[in-house]
Enzyme design. Structure first.
Site, PDB file in Angstrom:
ATOM      1  CG  HIS A   1      -5.664  -2.111  -0.195  1.00  0.00           C
ATOM      2  ND1 HIS A   1      -4.844  -1.936  -1.286  1.00  0.00           N
ATOM      3  CD2 HIS A   1      -5.143  -1.343   0.797  1.00  0.00           C
ATOM      4  CE1 HIS A   1      -3.874  -1.097  -0.974  1.00  0.00           C
ATOM      5  NE2 HIS A   1      -4.025  -0.721   0.291  1.00  0.00           N
TER       6      HIS A   1
ATOM      7  CG  ASP B   1      -6.721  -2.915  -3.833  1.00  0.00           C
ATOM      8  OD1 ASP B   1      -7.374  -1.952  -3.385  1.00  0.00           O
ATOM      9  OD2 ASP B   1      -5.469  -2.971  -3.778  1.00  0.00           O
TER      10      ASP B   1
ATOM     11  CB  SER C   1      -0.968  -0.043   1.190  1.00  0.00           C
ATOM     12  OG  SER C   1      -1.967   0.937   1.071  1.00  0.00           O
TER      13      SER C   1
END
Length: 324
Positions: free
Chosen positions: A299, A267, A169
């Site tokens: 995610h 995601d 991320s």
């Protein structure tokens, strides 16, 4: 499995809310309340895997937790993964139980030395402070490349010909920018980045991509988050959050020979990661790139469901990448 966020208190009426993503964080004009990711666990030797960990202070602002797998040969030299945790630049810690458990498992699987970086969080330390901290950590790791330094695990067990950067991320965003800075400035003792691991990268842009529609409210929140984390930003086409925008440094200069991009089918950021892969492979960059997608997952699913089949497979893909 990662601990669930604690139930947050009701919003205070005595301060203006600037941003919130519940049940994880609420940012007021004059303070921040975090309800997730701030728990800490001590370094240790993991009973299940034999992986040892300890903490090292790099500077007043930066530290790291290192992981060393059980060694059959006490003189063994292993690949090094410098890892930047995610959390939207405002959540998480290298000392959090979720990351601690993940790296106990992953270091045992991949047989690598992991340097999990603890950097300062926004908004108290707005972006780009995180990039300065992350560079300081990478430079510290590289300073051991001549076989001397203050961290014995790096001196004794790091193979600096197999130095990798990675993150998930926002940590992928950081890892990308570190690799670009290496291209500009280099590292001590001629250290080179062998590869880059990008897990569910946090990139944005004003252009629309298909995965935006997987969660329009989530997508909007990610844009709002960026503007709060980086108050000086020009917006979603700031090269810090959109490395593909016109005027951003070209990916052909990325300072590594290999890149792995991991994306997740469900995601909202999926197609930003895919676009990064496509741009990189079409840029003239001379390295080798691969992309892997987790079917049906969202995610950073691997931190929430570390034992699911897709998380196990993703870890295997990353481990195999680091072994070559």
């Amino acid at each position: 499995m990662a601990a669930a966020p604690t139930a947050p208190p009701a919003a205070s009426a005595d301060d203006e809310i600037v941003y919130e993503s519940m049940p994880c964080i609420r940012i007021y004009k004059n303070r921040v309340e975090r309800y997730f990711g701030s728990e800490f666990v001590a370094a240790s030797t993991d009973d299940a895997t034999g992986v040892a960990s300890h903490d090292s202070t790099i500077s007043p602002n930066v530290s790291a937790r290192l992981y060393l797998p059980r060694l059959d040969d006490p003189a063994a030299k292993l690949p090094v993964l410098v890892y930047y945790h995610g959390g939207g630049f405002c959540l998480g810690s290298a000392f959090n139980p979720t990351f601690h458990a993940y790296f106990n498992s992953f270091a045992a699987l991949a047989k690598v030395v992991v340097v999990s970086v603890e950097y300062r969080l926004a908004p108290e330390h707005p972006v780009p402070a995180v990039y300065a901290d992350s560079w300081e950590a990478l430079a510290w790791v590289a300073s051991h490349g001549a076989g001397a330094g203050d961290e014995p695990w790096l001196v004794d067990h790091a193979d600096f010909s197999r130095l990798y950067l990675g993150g998930e991320s926002a940590g992928s965003n950081i890892a990308h920018h570190m690799a670009m800075r290496v291209a500009e400035e280099g590292l001590a003792h001629g250290a080179k980045i062998r590869g880059l691991v990008m897990i569910h990268p946090y990139f944005l842009g004003t252009n629309k991509v298909g995965s935006d529609e997987l969660g329009p409210e989530v997508r909007e929140s990610l844009g709002s988050l960026w503007r709060v984390m980086c108050p000086t930003t020009t917006g979603e086409d700031d090269p810090l959050i959109n490395p593909l925008v016109d005027g951003a440094p070209g990916l052909e200069s990325l300072a590594c020979g290999r890149v792995l991009v991991c994306i997740a089918e469900a995601d909202v950021l999926r197609d930003r990661g895919r676009a990064y892969f496509d741009r990189l492979t079409g840029s003239g960059w001379p390295g080798e790139a691969q992309i892997w997608q987790a079917p049906g997952k969202g995610h950073t699913f691997h931190l929430l469901e570390p034992h699911c089949d897709e998380a196990v497979e993703q870890d295997k893909v990353i481990s195999d990448f680091l072994s070559r």
